[in-house]
Design a protein around this motif. Structure first.
Motif, PDB file in Angstrom:
ATOM      1  N   LEU A  29      13.320   3.030  -7.621  1.00 32.69           N
ATOM      2  CA  LEU A  29      13.278   3.653  -8.946  1.00 32.69           C
ATOM      3  C   LEU A  29      12.171   4.700  -9.028  1.00 32.69           C
ATOM      4  O   LEU A  29      11.080   4.526  -8.488  1.00 32.69           O
ATOM      5  N   GLY A  30      12.469   5.767  -9.747  1.00 29.40           N
ATOM      6  CA  GLY A  30      11.442   6.763 -10.004  1.00 29.40           C
ATOM      7  C   GLY A  30      10.437   6.266 -11.028  1.00 29.40           C
ATOM      8  O   GLY A  30       9.293   6.693 -11.061  1.00 29.40           O
ATOM      9  N   HIS A  31      10.872   5.377 -11.893  1.00 25.83           N
ATOM     10  CA  HIS A  31      10.001   4.834 -12.938  1.00 25.83           C
ATOM     11  C   HIS A  31      10.107   3.318 -13.005  1.00 25.83           C
ATOM     12  O   HIS A  31      10.652   2.765 -13.950  1.00 25.83           O
TER      13      HIS A  31
ATOM     14  N   ALA B 217       2.388   1.665  -3.323  1.00 26.69           N
ATOM     15  CA  ALA B 217       1.437   2.143  -4.332  1.00 26.69           C
ATOM     16  C   ALA B 217       1.269   3.659  -4.201  1.00 26.69           C
ATOM     17  O   ALA B 217       1.202   4.382  -5.193  1.00 26.69           O
TER      18      ALA B 217
ATOM     19  N   HIS C  94       0.835  -1.194   0.000  1.00 25.00           N
ATOM     20  CA  HIS C  94       0.000   0.000   0.000  1.00 25.00           C
ATOM     21  C   HIS C  94       0.879   1.258   0.000  1.00 25.00           C
ATOM     22  O   HIS C  94       0.670   2.183  -0.782  1.00 25.00           O
TER      23      HIS C  94
ATOM     24  N   GLU D 127       8.039   1.215 -13.836  1.00 30.03           N
ATOM     25  CA  GLU D 127       7.382   0.619 -15.000  1.00 30.03           C
ATOM     26  C   GLU D 127       8.284   0.659 -16.224  1.00 30.03           C
ATOM     27  O   GLU D 127       7.973   0.063 -17.240  1.00 30.03           O
TER      28      GLU D 127
ATOM     29  N   PHE E 102       4.190   5.215  -5.731  1.00 29.08           N
ATOM     30  CA  PHE E 102       4.149   5.125  -7.185  1.00 29.08           C
ATOM     31  C   PHE E 102       3.292   6.252  -7.766  1.00 29.08           C
ATOM     32  O   PHE E 102       3.625   6.840  -8.787  1.00 29.08           O
ATOM     33  N   VAL E 103       2.201   6.552  -7.083  1.00 28.04           N
ATOM     34  CA  VAL E 103       1.292   7.582  -7.596  1.00 28.04           C
ATOM     35  C   VAL E 103       1.837   8.980  -7.326  1.00 28.04           C
ATOM     36  O   VAL E 103       1.831   9.840  -8.210  1.00 28.04           O
ATOM     37  N   GLU E 104       2.339   9.200  -6.120  1.00 24.00           N
ATOM     38  CA  GLU E 104       2.731  10.562  -5.760  1.00 24.00           C
ATOM     39  C   GLU E 104       4.191  10.860  -6.052  1.00 24.00           C
ATOM     40  O   GLU E 104       4.619  12.011  -5.965  1.00 24.00           O
ATOM     41  N   GLY E 105       4.952   9.840  -6.362  1.00 21.24           N
ATOM     42  CA  GLY E 105       6.357  10.058  -6.630  1.00 21.24           C
ATOM     43  C   GLY E 105       7.174   9.907  -5.359  1.00 21.24           C
ATOM     44  O   GLY E 105       6.635   9.756  -4.263  1.00 21.24           O
ATOM     45  N   LEU E 106       8.498   9.980  -5.501  1.00 19.79           N
ATOM     46  CA  LEU E 106       9.368   9.743  -4.352  1.00 19.79           C
ATOM     47  C   LEU E 106       9.344  10.893  -3.351  1.00 19.79           C
ATOM     48  O   LEU E 106      10.085  10.889  -2.386  1.00 19.79           O
ATOM     49  N   GLN E 107       8.454  11.877  -3.577  1.00 21.79           N
ATOM     50  CA  GLN E 107       8.321  12.925  -2.568  1.00 21.79           C
ATOM     51  C   GLN E 107       7.822  12.365  -1.244  1.00 21.79           C
ATOM     52  O   GLN E 107       8.000  13.001  -0.210  1.00 21.79           O
TER      53      GLN E 107
END
Ligand code: SF4
Ligand code: SF4
Lengths: 417, 324
Positions: free
Chosen positions: A117-119, A41, A38, A121, A44-49
């Motif tokens: 990773l930032g990305h 996830a 969770h 995917e 992943f949506v909000e970024g590494l912030q």
């Protein structure tokens, strides 16, 4: 082939069969894994912030755990070498459990890289032919190869030996002995390459240091055996598989030697940094004493050194011949090295920044949850593998001549239900 | 573990495991799977908040910039314009601008003249569409201006967050640091997917659609020249510079690294970088190294030139010099 399918089928059914205690434990771990998932996830949506990372400290808890765990995985060789090179019979009782541990831990390592990773995917960008592999330039590319190679080697060796055991066959040496020897060299390589990730960065003087790989190996051969000593005792307590004290004492000896070397190397490092401090000592200064009033890591590193020291004292004195004290030594060494080699190695690499700024780093809750989730995943995986491997090892799960015939029956009963 | 031998059946009979599945166990299994699935769905719930178009099949299948055909690139540029218009309310013009033959760019900065006004750092933001929380949030600027104590070149005691009434302060001098466009660039060497590389004119660029966001390059850079998009860039419509290029100042997606590109969308067309144009003291000199008559070649031939962290061996294309 059919035999093998029966084997897989039986393993699958066995996986869901267990005592209430087993269910409680696995359920607990699953909840932690889901919490971690969770948190990831959200990341992943909000970024590494959602992590505590910044432009200044761009790697943190994830990479720290990754680094530490690669060492634990590599330490499986400390069972393999005595068992296969020195042919110590008593180590054969446990060597498979060490290999299984390596599998679980490597999976954790790969997860820690993924969540960093930032990305994620775009992970396929690393895998030819879909992507581009920056080989041999990038040490990270090397690391991907060696980690996955190590995973495959251990999957093969442990899987093959267990299957032979299940079938009551003697394993054919050509099918595993060469791989065992490759895996010994490979284990050393995974940790060395991981050290080179850092050592190769000339701009970060705290890491650009030839002692780093040796210290990596030394500390790995403490932390890994420590974890094994503890888990083997759990195995012999909660399952019906007998592990004597002898493997534990062999591991204790390995740990002791490795810890002495580790502490010696630490001493060399401290001398070099502090006898005549140069500008390059700023990171060490920050780690041990704080820099310009920033002292975030100071309590941590001294805790680690205290834990390491207690561990070392217990190990070199006869105290640790008693299991209770040995366990204490394992716990202190494991914790001490986790701090020292995780946060204590990664964060000072970024503090001060190459331009001299001090920006401190503290993991956030979300980041911590992701880490907990991955640790739980490792434990879940290892528990499951043991749940299947122990009955195979103690002979209660083995092939029956009738099996090949019984499969349709079983399948029919599944359908009927 | 070579010889299994006859093991006494110490274990509970495992045959129990393989009894036929009864109605009861089946229901139990079904209930457990239901709980498990619900847990999994709950855990993955945040994924529902992903913005539309955040991850597109086209982008997932897109190849590396250097492998794209002109047609593919054209399509991608238009798609990016579309996306920016949707997300930021301004339709940019995004181009692909290639290096010119016979050009190798270099930059020189006169430390005697620089007064530390940070105008360059702000101009960089306006030009390159970096994220900012407030109009004067310069964290993502590609230029960091250091305040140094006169009498030494000691980065260790430098101050990035200086804030006096007036600059320059009498006992201080100032050193702007940005990407040094290294000839031996550690950042490109370590990138596991070659998402960052040196172009023919010496500019180190990033393919923001290829970068996986591992931040290894940030760890490798000795000049703190790279920034990471920890979140989707914040940029009010009036702050967007619509004149953009694929490899430089287009608005970056979250989760990728960005850096100074010597304003390649300007300099490859014969203009000066934004930071040079705005500098009130003329401390900045930019040009083509391969042209012996350029101003930069003159400076390198005739001035006392200082290279930042020369000992690291990066061979920068960025030079500092001293002159009244
Ligand atoms: S200054 Fe940093 S980002 Fe720029 S080329 Fe050199 S290493 Fe790469
Ligand atoms: S962050 Fe991007 S550009 Fe930097 S090393 Fe990783 S993939 Fe390459």
């Amino acid at each position: 082939m059919k035999e093998y399918l029966v084997f897989l089928y039986r393993v699958a059914r066995l996986s869901f069969y267990g005592s209430a205690r087993f269910y409680a434990w696995m359920g607990f771990l699953t909840v932690l894994v889901l919490l971690g998932l969770h948190a990831w996830a959200r990341q992943f949506v909000e970024g590494l912030q959602v992590t505590g990372l910044t432009n200044q400290v761009s790697w943190g808890a994830y990479i720290a755990n990754f680094t530490f765990l690669v060492g634990v995985a590599a330490a499986a060789v400390m069972l393999v070498i005595p068992a296969y090179v020195y042919r110590q019979e008593h180590m054969h009782e446990v060597v498979v459990f060490g290999e299984l541990m390596a599998i679980a831990v490597i999976v954790m390592c790969l997860c820690f890289v993924m969540v960093d990773l930032g990305h994620p995917e775009r992970f396929h960008h690393m895998i030819p032919p879909f992507g581009i592999f920056n080989f041999p330039g990038s040490i990270l590319s090397w690391d991907v190869i060696v980690l996955n190679g190590y995973l495959l080697l251990n999957l093969h060796i442990a899987g093959y030996l267990l299957y032979c055991r299940y079938r009551g066959r003697k394993p054919a040496r050509p099918f595993y002995i060469p791989f065992v020897f490759i895996s010994i060299a490979w284990a050393i390589s995974i940790h060395t390459v991981t050290a080179f990730l850092y050592v190769g960065l000339a701009g970060r003087s705290y890491w650009h240091h030839p002692l780093v790989p040796s210290r990596f190996l030394a500390s790995a051969f403490v932390a890994g055996p420590a974890l094994m000593i503890l888990t083997f005792q759990i195995i012999r307590r909660v399952t019906e598989y007998f592990i004597g004290d002898k493997p534990l004492y062999t591991l204790r000896m390995i740990m002791t030697v490795a810890m002495i070397i580790n502490m010696f190397l630490l001493g060399c490092e401290l001398f070099t940094e502090f006898y005549f401090p140069t500008q390059h000592a700023a990171a060490a200064q920050y780690l041990y004493f704080g820099l310009h009033g920033h002292r975030g890591l100071v309590p941590w590193i001294w805790t680690a050194i205290a834990l390491d020291t207690v561990g070392l004292l217990l190990l070199i004195t006869p105290a640790s011949r008693r299991i209770g004290w040995l366990n204490l030594a394992c716990v202190t060494c494991f914790m001490g090295i986790w701090i020292e080699k995780g946060m204590g190695l990664i964060v000072p690499g970024f503090v001060p920044t190459p331009l001299g700024q001090v920006v401190e780093y503290l993991p956030t809750w979300n980041e911590t949850l992701v880490c907990v989730g991955i640790w739980a995943l490792g434990a879940l995986l290892y528990s499951w593998m043991l749940h299947v491997a122990v009955p195979i090892m103690n002979g209660s799960l083995r092939a029956r001549p009738a099996d090949a015939a019984s499969l349709p029956g079983d399948a029919a009963s599944v359908a009927a239900a | 573990m070579n010889d299994p031998g006859p093991t006494p059946a110490t274990a509970r009979s495992l045959e129990e495991v393989y009894r036929p599945i009864t109605r009861r166990t089946f229901l139990k299994g079904a209930a457990a799977s239901l709980v498990g699935m619900t847990g999994l769905m709950a855990a993955l719930r945040p994924l529902l908040e992903l913005e539309r178009g955040e991850i597109t099949v086209d982008e997932l299948l897109q190849r590396h910039y250097r492998e794209l055909t002109p047609q593919e690139l054209e399509r991608i540029l238009r798609a990016l314009e579309e996306k920016t218009a949707r997300e930021y309310g301004v339709r940019p013009h995004i181009r692909d601008i290639r290096p010119q033959p016979g050009v190798e760019f270099a930059y020189a900065l006169n430390l005697t003249r620089c007064i530390g006004c940070r105008k360059c750092a702000h101009a960089c933001l306006r030009e390159n569409n970096q994220s900012r929380e407030t109009p004067d949030d310069i964290e993502m600027s590609y230029i960091r201006v250091l305040e140094l104590q006169k009498g030494a070149i000691n980065l260790e005691t430098s101050n990035l967050y200086y804030d006096p009434e007036r600059v320059p302060q009498p006992d201080k001098y100032y050193m702007p640091v940005q990407c040094q466009q290294c000839r031996q660039s550690p950042c490109t060497k370590v990138c596991p997917v070659q998402a960052t590389w040196q172009e023919a004119d010496g500019i180190v660029v990033v393919d923001y659609n290829w970068c996986i966001g591992c931040r290894y390059c940030m760890a490798a850079c000795p000049y703190d020249a790279r920034r990471f998009n920890y979140k989707k860039p914040t940029l009010p419509p009036e702050a967007v510079n619509p004149n953009q290029s694929y490899l430089s100042n287009r608005i970056r997606p979250k989760g990728v690294v960005e850096k100074c590109t010597f304003c390649l969308h300007r300099t490859r067309e014969g203009r000066y970088p934004a930071c040079l144009e705005v500098c009130p003291t003329g401390a900045r000199v930019f040009g083509n190294l391969l042209d012996p008559d350029s101003e930069i070649s003159y400076v390198l031939r005739n001035k006392r030139v200082y290279i930042l962290k020369e000992e690291v061996g990066t061979l920068p294309r960025f030079y500092y010099f001293f002159e009244k």
